[in-house]
Design a protein around this motif. Structure first.
Motif, PDB file in Angstrom:
ATOM      1  N   PHE A 132       0.845  -1.207   0.000  1.00 39.98           N
ATOM      2  CA  PHE A 132       0.000   0.000   0.000  1.00 39.98           C
ATOM      3  C   PHE A 132       0.880   1.256   0.000  1.00 39.98           C
ATOM      4  CE2 PHE A 132      -2.762   3.221   1.982  1.00 39.98           C
ATOM      5  CZ  PHE A 132      -3.846   3.132   1.116  1.00 39.98           C
ATOM      6  N   ARG A 133       1.922   1.206   0.842  1.00 38.13           N
ATOM      7  CA  ARG A 133       2.870   2.329   0.866  1.00 38.13           C
ATOM      8  C   ARG A 133       3.541   2.466  -0.508  1.00 38.13           C
ATOM      9  NH1 ARG A 133       7.052   5.202   0.848  1.00 38.13           N
ATOM     10  NH2 ARG A 133       8.173   6.038   2.632  1.00 38.13           N
ATOM     11  N   GLY A 134       3.832   1.324  -1.118  1.00 41.84           N
ATOM     12  CA  GLY A 134       4.476   1.323  -2.438  1.00 41.84           C
ATOM     13  C   GLY A 134       3.611   1.965  -3.505  1.00 41.84           C
ATOM     14  N   VAL A 135       2.327   1.642  -3.520  1.00 44.56           N
ATOM     15  CA  VAL A 135       1.469   2.182  -4.587  1.00 44.56           C
ATOM     16  C   VAL A 135       1.020   3.610  -4.307  1.00 44.56           C
ATOM     17  CG1 VAL A 135       0.624  -0.075  -5.325  1.00 44.56           C
ATOM     18  CG2 VAL A 135      -0.681   1.202  -3.632  1.00 44.56           C
ATOM     19  N   THR A 136       1.081   4.057  -3.042  1.00 46.01           N
ATOM     20  CA  THR A 136       0.668   5.440  -2.754  1.00 46.01           C
ATOM     21  C   THR A 136       1.850   6.402  -2.772  1.00 46.01           C
ATOM     22  OG1 THR A 136       0.802   4.892  -0.390  1.00 46.01           O
ATOM     23  CG2 THR A 136      -1.400   4.848  -1.414  1.00 46.01           C
ATOM     24  N   LYS A 137       2.959   5.994  -2.134  1.00 46.77           N
ATOM     25  CA  LYS A 137       4.101   6.914  -2.050  1.00 46.77           C
ATOM     26  C   LYS A 137       5.345   6.408  -2.765  1.00 46.77           C
ATOM     27  CE  LYS A 137       2.541   9.016   2.241  1.00 46.77           C
ATOM     28  NZ  LYS A 137       2.786   9.213   3.668  1.00 46.77           N
ATOM     29  N   GLY A 138       5.382   5.122  -3.029  1.00 44.85           N
ATOM     30  CA  GLY A 138       6.541   4.551  -3.721  1.00 44.85           C
ATOM     31  C   GLY A 138       7.673   4.209  -2.773  1.00 44.85           C
ATOM     32  N   TRP A 139       8.566   3.319  -3.219  1.00 44.48           N
ATOM     33  CA  TRP A 139       9.768   2.947  -2.451  1.00 44.48           C
ATOM     34  C   TRP A 139      10.987   3.322  -3.275  1.00 44.48           C
ATOM     35  CZ3 TRP A 139       9.285   1.599   2.476  1.00 44.48           C
ATOM     36  CH2 TRP A 139       8.095   1.010   2.925  1.00 44.48           C
ATOM     37  N   ASN A 140      12.095   3.617  -2.565  1.00 46.23           N
ATOM     38  CA  ASN A 140      13.338   3.962  -3.270  1.00 46.23           C
ATOM     39  C   ASN A 140      14.043   2.746  -3.844  1.00 46.23           C
ATOM     40  OD1 ASN A 140      13.042   6.688  -2.798  1.00 46.23           O
ATOM     41  ND2 ASN A 140      13.980   6.531  -0.768  1.00 46.23           N
ATOM     42  N   SER A 141      13.766   1.584  -3.276  1.00 47.61           N
ATOM     43  CA  SER A 141      14.403   0.369  -3.803  1.00 47.61           C
ATOM     44  C   SER A 141      13.360  -0.735  -3.953  1.00 47.61           C
ATOM     45  CB  SER A 141      15.514  -0.096  -2.858  1.00 47.61           C
ATOM     46  OG  SER A 141      14.955  -0.766  -1.746  1.00 47.61           O
ATOM     47  N   ALA A 142      13.801  -1.825  -4.560  1.00 49.45           N
ATOM     48  CA  ALA A 142      12.866  -2.930  -4.784  1.00 49.45           C
ATOM     49  C   ALA A 142      12.752  -3.835  -3.546  1.00 49.45           C
ATOM     50  CB  ALA A 142      13.336  -3.755  -5.971  1.00 49.45           C
ATOM     51  N   THR A 143      13.642  -3.646  -2.578  1.00 53.10           N
ATOM     52  CA  THR A 143      13.695  -4.561  -1.425  1.00 53.10           C
ATOM     53  C   THR A 143      12.361  -4.718  -0.705  1.00 53.10           C
ATOM     54  OG1 THR A 143      15.991  -3.886  -1.189  1.00 53.10           O
ATOM     55  CG2 THR A 143      15.035  -5.132   0.647  1.00 53.10           C
ATOM     56  N   PRO A 144      11.654  -3.633  -0.353  1.00 52.55           N
ATOM     57  CA  PRO A 144      10.379  -3.821   0.359  1.00 52.55           C
ATOM     58  C   PRO A 144       9.362  -4.624  -0.456  1.00 52.55           C
ATOM     59  CG  PRO A 144      11.076  -1.540   0.474  1.00 52.55           C
ATOM     60  CD  PRO A 144      11.961  -2.209  -0.518  1.00 52.55           C
ATOM     61  N   VAL A 145       9.316  -4.379  -1.756  1.00 48.89           N
ATOM     62  CA  VAL A 145       8.354  -5.101  -2.604  1.00 48.89           C
ATOM     63  C   VAL A 145       8.711  -6.583  -2.660  1.00 48.89           C
ATOM     64  CG1 VAL A 145       7.321  -5.237  -4.906  1.00 48.89           C
ATOM     65  CG2 VAL A 145       7.974  -3.020  -3.969  1.00 48.89           C
ATOM     66  N   VAL A 146      10.008  -6.868  -2.772  1.00 51.48           N
ATOM     67  CA  VAL A 146      10.459  -8.261  -2.788  1.00 51.48           C
ATOM     68  C   VAL A 146      10.111  -8.937  -1.459  1.00 51.48           C
ATOM     69  CG1 VAL A 146      12.534  -9.728  -2.799  1.00 51.48           C
ATOM     70  CG2 VAL A 146      12.286  -7.898  -4.480  1.00 51.48           C
ATOM     71  N   LEU A 147      10.360  -8.223  -0.362  1.00 55.46           N
ATOM     72  CA  LEU A 147      10.026  -8.769   0.970  1.00 55.46           C
ATOM     73  C   LEU A 147       8.535  -9.049   1.072  1.00 55.46           C
ATOM     74  CD1 LEU A 147      10.832  -9.384   3.950  1.00 55.46           C
ATOM     75  CD2 LEU A 147      10.313  -6.998   4.464  1.00 55.46           C
TER      76      LEU A 147
END
Lengths: 208, 333
Positions: free
Chosen positions: B275-290
């Motif tokens: 949810f954080r990824g689709v609203t604000k985005g992440w600087n790296s792919a690590t959180p999405v992979v996790l």
């Protein structure tokens, strides 16, 4: 003439827990008794002591209920579990692959495994008369092979307390049909929609 | 209820949970990768990874089922497609056919891409086999959409089957309800999104796939939130429902593996990360992979607990081979 519709009535008041039915069934149907697997089993239950604190025992025989709407048959992927016109539910050993979906579907704990090892052990235990050649899932057949010859199932014939009655629900003069029709004998867990053909007369019903 | 006995079963356990998990995940991965390739963006690598991984998953899952059969030779009866004519009411029959044909059509769909990829063409044995089927690859390309849709239809059937299989057991309240197929469908597609996100982030690693990654993440957020709602419905159903359902509730809602492992780390944590990824985005792919790894672990745990927590109710204790005496003892203590 209407087909026969076989059913069993078990009177819990007259079962003395001698287990002769289990022995007769095991010998007749060559079940793997060495691992405590039975087509019919008599439970020895301690029931609610009530206010007088006297523990009561109840012997509770159970077997396949030969349901009119058998969930074991509908889940069987190979067609091994099938129903005869007379209501008896059978398993074809040659078709059964032993996926045990039927065991999972049965509400009555009526089914058990027969493994490759059990088939081999059966040859030693029952000798040259042993008839089972394939592993699979097994259960009570109402002794269909005997019934077709006009005999009663082995457990019924051997019952010393006449707790087990076997008959035709389509015959209005049959004692089993009468007991079922009056409502004295009732099926187990009818709410599941399986329409079982094994009926029980409980203590309460008898007292009434 | 007084005088009644409750037991769980110990035959269809972790291995059938793996079968259901890999079956749902693999089939949904085929559906998503084929649909993406046909209607969103032509993506050879995604189809190769999605469909070949699915083939391996379905093979491993089916092997688990096969190994546990009592009579292995008799499996031939369910592999015969004409068996559907005599046993249209058995979901294992349908499931076996869906799985087999999904594997066949998904591989035929993937074949043209394998034939033009040096990695597969040069692989010992596989390359030789591919050489034999060059004609099929050309034929597949001529009817690529039709073949894709045949794979998709059988894939959806496989996903549906994993839920309907459990629903067909009337004695267990946890399984015999319409929520189970819905839950398993949602979970299968959620795990497929997670798996394909892992593939896109760790294996394919192409900048131009950003839009697909965002689409998959958004879809997964929606799927996880629907899954959470269905789990809440199951909480209500088991806690306030039939007596056997209450026994299931006693097992599930007192187990930290279910509450913390599945609901916490398998659903809520990845939901928050994505949810954080689709609203604000992440600087790296690590959180999405996790998050994707957690979703996959949660997908297995869901099926694992569903197999172990199904409770049977009878007026006598269980003695036959599918029941666990230890579980029975636990329940009556």
């Amino acid at each position: 003439m209407a087909n026969k519709h076989y059913a069993m009535v078990i009177d819990l008041n007259t079962c003395v827990g001698c287990n002769a039915c289990m022995a007769a069934c095991a010998m007749e149907n060559q079940t793997p008794v060495w691992k405590n697997s039975w087509r019919t089993y008599v439970h020895d239950l301690e029931i609610d002591p009530g206010t007088d604190h006297q523990v009561r025992r109840r012997f509770f025989p159970r077997l396949c209920n030969h349901c009119d709407n058998p969930p074991c048959m509908s889940v069987c992927p190979t067609g091994a579990t099938h129903k005869l016109d007379n209501g008896i539910v059978l398993v074809d050993d040659e078709l059964c692959m032993g996926c045990r979906a039927c065991s999972m579907a049965c509400p009555y704990d009526a089914r058990f495994d027969v493994s490759y090892n059990d088939v081999e052990q059966g040859k030693e235990f029952y000798g040259e008369l042993h008839h089972r050649t394939r592993p699979g899932v097994d259960k009570c057949s109402f002794c269909a092979h005997r019934v077709m010859k006009g005999l009663k199932p082995a457990c019924v014939e051997t019952c010393v307390g006449s707790a087990r009655l076997f008959g035709d629900l389509n015959d209005p003069d049959d004692k089993v049909a009468k007991l079922v029709k009056t409502g004295v004998a009732k099926p187990l867990m009818a709410h599941l929609g399986t329409r079982p053909n094994v009926y029980y007369i409980s203590e309460i019903e008898r007292a009434r | 209820m007084e005088g009644m006995f409750y037991s769980t079963q110990n035959v269809w356990t972790w291995w059938i949970a793996i079968y259901l998990f890999l079956g749902g995940l693999g089939a949904a991965a085929v559906v998503v990768s084929c649909l993406t390739n046909m209607y969103i963006k032509t993506h050879k690598e995604l189809v190769l990874w999605g469909n070949i991984s699915a083939f391996v998953m379905l093979s491993v899952g089916s092997l688990f089922l096969f190994v546990h059969l009592l009579d292995h030779l008799a499996v031939i009866h369910v592999l015969n497609p004409f068996g559907l004519l005599t046993k249209p009411d058995a979901w294992i029959m349908w499931g076996t056919q869906f799985i087999v044909w999904m594997m066949v059509f998904s591989m035929i769909y993937t074949l043209p891409y394998m034939l033009e990829t040096p990695f597969w063409r040069d692989m010992p044995l596989v390359g030789t086999i591919l050489g034999w089927f060059g004609w099929l690859g050309k034929l597949s390309l001529s009817f690529h959409k039709v073949v894709g849709w045949l794979a998709i239809i059988n894939g959806v059937g496989t996903v549906l089957y994993t839920g309907l299989l459990l629903q067909s057991f009337p004695a267990v309240a946890l399984w015999h309800n319409p929520g189970v197929p819905l839950l398993f469908i949602i979970s299968a597609f959620s795990t497929a999104m997670a798996f394909l996100l892992l593939v896109l982030h760790l294996a394919i690693k192409r900048e131009e796939d950003h839009d697909i990654k965002v689409l998959y993440e958004r879809t997964d957020v929606i799927l996880i939130s629907i899954e959470l709602l269905i789990i809440f419905v199951f909480f209500h159903f088991t806690t306030y429902g039939l007596e056997s359902a209450r026994h299931t509730a006693d097992i599930l809602w007192n187990d930290m593996g279910w509450i913390v492992g599945f609901i916490g780390f398998g659903l809520i944590v990845p939901f928050l990360i994505e949810f954080r990824g689709v609203t604000k985005g992440w600087n790296s792919a690590t959180p999405v992979v996790l998050a994707a790894i957690l979703v996959l672990c949660g997908g297995y745990l869901l099926r694992h607990y569903f197999m172990y927590a199904g409770s049977y109710e009878r007026p006598y204790p269980a003695i036959n081979s599918i029941h666990s005496q230890s579980n029975y003892n636990l329940l009556i203590e």
